[in-house]
Design an enzyme around this catalytic site. Structure first.
Site, PDB file in Angstrom:
ATOM      1  N   HIS A 200      34.254  91.674  35.125  1.00 35.61           N
ATOM      2  CA  HIS A 200      33.779  90.296  34.905  1.00 35.61           C
ATOM      3  C   HIS A 200      32.332  90.370  35.359  1.00 35.61           C
ATOM      4  O   HIS A 200      32.000  90.073  36.502  1.00 35.61           O
ATOM      5  CB  HIS A 200      34.550  89.294  35.778  1.00 35.61           C
ATOM      6  CG  HIS A 200      35.868  88.878  35.221  1.00 35.61           C
ATOM      7  ND1 HIS A 200      35.996  88.296  33.975  1.00 35.61           N
ATOM      8  CD2 HIS A 200      37.117  88.947  35.730  1.00 35.61           C
ATOM      9  CE1 HIS A 200      37.273  88.026  33.755  1.00 35.61           C
ATOM     10  NE2 HIS A 200      37.979  88.421  34.795  1.00 35.61           N
TER      11      HIS A 200
ATOM     12  N   LYS B 219      36.237  86.836  27.582  1.00 43.29           N
ATOM     13  CA  LYS B 219      37.000  85.680  27.049  1.00 43.29           C
ATOM     14  C   LYS B 219      36.096  84.723  26.273  1.00 43.29           C
ATOM     15  O   LYS B 219      35.987  83.530  26.586  1.00 43.29           O
ATOM     16  CB  LYS B 219      37.719  84.913  28.160  1.00 43.29           C
ATOM     17  CG  LYS B 219      38.771  85.734  28.893  1.00 43.29           C
ATOM     18  CD  LYS B 219      39.587  84.871  29.820  1.00 43.29           C
ATOM     19  CE  LYS B 219      40.673  85.653  30.524  1.00 43.29           C
ATOM     20  NZ  LYS B 219      40.171  86.567  31.556  1.00 43.29           N
ATOM     21  N   PHE B 220      35.460  85.250  25.232  1.00 43.72           N
ATOM     22  CA  PHE B 220      34.636  84.405  24.368  1.00 43.72           C
ATOM     23  C   PHE B 220      35.510  83.280  23.815  1.00 43.72           C
ATOM     24  O   PHE B 220      36.700  83.481  23.535  1.00 43.72           O
ATOM     25  CB  PHE B 220      34.066  85.230  23.207  1.00 43.72           C
ATOM     26  CG  PHE B 220      33.051  86.250  23.639  1.00 43.72           C
ATOM     27  CD1 PHE B 220      31.751  85.867  23.949  1.00 43.72           C
ATOM     28  CD2 PHE B 220      33.381  87.589  23.742  1.00 43.72           C
ATOM     29  CE1 PHE B 220      30.801  86.804  24.341  1.00 43.72           C
ATOM     30  CE2 PHE B 220      32.439  88.535  24.139  1.00 43.72           C
ATOM     31  CZ  PHE B 220      31.148  88.133  24.437  1.00 43.72           C
TER      32      PHE B 220
ATOM     33  N   ASP C 133      33.783  80.407  21.692  1.00 43.58           N
ATOM     34  CA  ASP C 133      32.916  79.451  20.977  1.00 43.58           C
ATOM     35  C   ASP C 133      32.888  79.789  19.474  1.00 43.58           C
ATOM     36  O   ASP C 133      33.593  80.688  19.011  1.00 43.58           O
ATOM     37  CB  ASP C 133      31.508  79.490  21.596  1.00 43.58           C
ATOM     38  CG  ASP C 133      30.817  78.135  21.564  1.00 43.58           C
ATOM     39  OD1 ASP C 133      30.942  77.445  20.532  1.00 43.58           O
ATOM     40  OD2 ASP C 133      30.159  77.777  22.546  1.00 43.58           O
TER      41      ASP C 133
ATOM     42  N   ASN D 261      28.689  81.904  15.462  1.00 46.73           N
ATOM     43  CA  ASN D 261      27.242  82.084  15.621  1.00 46.73           C
ATOM     44  C   ASN D 261      26.848  82.165  17.097  1.00 46.73           C
ATOM     45  O   ASN D 261      25.964  82.928  17.469  1.00 46.73           O
ATOM     46  CB  ASN D 261      26.500  80.926  14.939  1.00 46.73           C
ATOM     47  CG  ASN D 261      25.012  81.172  14.888  1.00 46.73           C
ATOM     48  OD1 ASN D 261      24.567  82.169  14.316  1.00 46.73           O
ATOM     49  ND2 ASN D 261      24.243  80.302  15.524  1.00 46.73           N
TER      50      ASN D 261
ATOM     51  N   GLN E 160      48.202  82.430  39.453  1.00 47.79           N
ATOM     52  CA  GLN E 160      48.501  83.770  38.916  1.00 47.79           C
ATOM     53  C   GLN E 160      49.968  84.105  39.175  1.00 47.79           C
ATOM     54  O   GLN E 160      50.517  83.750  40.220  1.00 47.79           O
ATOM     55  CB  GLN E 160      47.598  84.824  39.581  1.00 47.79           C
ATOM     56  CG  GLN E 160      47.865  86.264  39.168  1.00 47.79           C
ATOM     57  CD  GLN E 160      47.501  86.550  37.716  1.00 47.79           C
ATOM     58  OE1 GLN E 160      48.113  85.988  36.799  1.00 47.79           O
ATOM     59  NE2 GLN E 160      46.521  87.397  37.478  1.00 47.79           N
TER      60      GLN E 160
ATOM     61  N   GLY F 232      44.337  94.188  39.609  1.00 48.53           N
ATOM     62  CA  GLY F 232      43.144  93.908  40.390  1.00 48.53           C
ATOM     63  C   GLY F 232      43.420  93.968  41.871  1.00 48.53           C
ATOM     64  O   GLY F 232      43.408  95.035  42.489  1.00 48.53           O
TER      65      GLY F 232
HETATM   66  P1  BMP Z   1      44.599  90.276  39.760  1.00 47.42           P
HETATM   67  O1  BMP Z   1      45.473  91.525  39.467  1.00 47.42           O
HETATM   68  O2  BMP Z   1      43.741  90.437  40.964  1.00 47.42           O
HETATM   69  O3  BMP Z   1      45.400  89.005  39.760  1.00 47.42           O
HETATM   70  O4  BMP Z   1      43.550  90.164  38.561  1.00 47.42           O
HETATM   71  C1  BMP Z   1      43.941  89.914  37.244  1.00 47.42           C
HETATM   72  C2  BMP Z   1      42.766  90.057  36.307  1.00 47.42           C
HETATM   73  O5  BMP Z   1      43.211  89.866  34.969  1.00 47.42           O
HETATM   74  C3  BMP Z   1      41.640  89.053  36.535  1.00 47.42           C
HETATM   75  O6  BMP Z   1      40.419  89.725  36.274  1.00 47.42           O
HETATM   76  C4  BMP Z   1      41.854  87.988  35.474  1.00 47.42           C
HETATM   77  O7  BMP Z   1      40.640  87.418  35.023  1.00 47.42           O
HETATM   78  C5  BMP Z   1      42.519  88.768  34.354  1.00 47.42           C
HETATM   79  N1  BMP Z   1      43.489  87.987  33.537  1.00 47.42           N
HETATM   80  C6  BMP Z   1      44.632  87.431  34.089  1.00 47.42           C
HETATM   81  O8  BMP Z   1      44.886  87.559  35.293  1.00 47.42           O
HETATM   82  N2  BMP Z   1      45.504  86.766  33.255  1.00 47.42           N
HETATM   83  C7  BMP Z   1      45.283  86.600  31.936  1.00 47.42           C
HETATM   84  O9  BMP Z   1      46.106  86.019  31.247  1.00 47.42           O
HETATM   85  C8  BMP Z   1      44.125  87.171  31.371  1.00 47.42           C
HETATM   86  C9  BMP Z   1      43.236  87.872  32.186  1.00 47.42           C
HETATM   87  O10 BMP Z   1      42.161  88.418  31.653  1.00 47.42           O
END
Ligand code: BMP
Length: 263
Positions: free
Chosen positions: A63, A94-95, A97, A100, A212, A232
């Site tokens: 990121h 994660k675009f 928009d 263009n 999460q 992560g």
């Molecule tokens: P972690 O294992 O520390 O929870 O990190 C998960 C990573 O995956 C983060 O960088 C988050 O932006 C990304 N992510 C997510 O957790 N769930 C999604 O659905 C999509 C992701 O990109």
């Protein structure tokens, strides 16, 4: 034979896209389906962890906009680590928009993502134009795109008809869309192949305090048929030895894949 029972290396021929072909070959040669989600905010930590974990991963997920001291030297050093340890780079941008706008967000500004990220991702929300815009700048450089067909967070709206529409969008852009962010294999036809990467993977926790949700590598790879685990904080969380944790996740992910091949 469905891709679920095929080896990574055998799937290379299913893709014309350069990033997809390189990634599958790399996974086969390095024997790892682990992607590190490197969400730290300083250049020093970022490069230190990338160097220690590099030997165990196929893909480094960034990121880039959370780094407080981002500069071009960081990208130069990241590219050196990419070559030293043999991994690809995935900027989790994660675009979301219109075509263009994303075209410029992908190639211009401070980060110039298309110049160094082998893979990036986009929400299918705006419709096909988002893929066409990114493809205009990325395809000729051999880049690949993932669509966010599902999300790991509690209450995600990316389910049902939305997920189905993401699959249809990917099918219309097979040269550039190489797969999905999702928690499971989404398509099981013998004649089409997409790479599925799953975030929300952890061996020690089931959730964080912000929505999460974690599943184990075995559940994601063996039970759900995903291809790559994205990990992560499970690797670099408080008091963790990052190389030891990376090996633990690498082994868990790879063993789950071997179990899938033989079942
Ligand atoms: P972690 O294992 O520390 O929870 O990190 C998960 C990573 O995956 C983060 O960088 C988050 O932006 C990304 N992510 C997510 O957790 N769930 C999604 O659905 C999509 C992701 O990109």
């Amino acid at each position: 034979m469905s891709s679920i029972s095929k080896k990574y290396g055998e799937r290379v021929e299913n893709f014309s896209n350069k990033a997809a072909r390189e990634l599958l070959s790399l996974i086969e040669r390095k024997k790892t389906n682990l992607s590190l989600a490197l969400d730290v905010t300083t250049k020093r930590e970022f490069l230190e962890i990338a160097d220690k974990v590099g030997p165990y991963i196929c893909l480094l997920k960034t990121h880039i906009d959370i780094l407080v001291d981002f500069d071009q030297d960081l990208i130069d050093q990241l590219k050196e680590l990419r070559a030293k340890h043999d991994f690809l780079i995935f900027e989790d941008r994660k675009f979301a928009d219109i075509g263009n706008t994303v075209k410029y967000q992908y190639s211009k500004g401070i980060y110039k993502i298309v110049e160094w990220a082998d893979i990036t991702n986009a929400h299918p929300l705006p419709g096909d134009g988002i893929v066409s815009g990114l493809k205009e700048v990325g395809l000729s450089l051999g880049r690949g795109l993932l669509l966010l067909a599902e999300m790991s967070s509690k209450g995600s709206l990316a389910t049902g008809a939305y997920t189905e529409a993401a699959i249809e969008m990917a099918r219309r852009h097979k040269d550039f869309v190489i797969g999905f962010i999702a928690g499971r294999k989404l398509i099981c036809n013998d004649d089409e192949d997409f790479i599925v990467m799953s975030p929300g993977v952890g061996l020690d926790a089931s959730k964080d305090g912000l929505g999460q949700q974690y599943k184990t590598p075995r559940s994601v790879i063996f039970e759900n048929g995903s291809d790559i685990i994205i990990v992560g904080r499970g690797i670099y969380g408080k008091d963790k030895d990052v190389a030891t944790e990376a090996q633990r996740y690498r082994d868990a992910g790879w063993n789950a894949y071997l179990e899938r091949l033989t079942n």
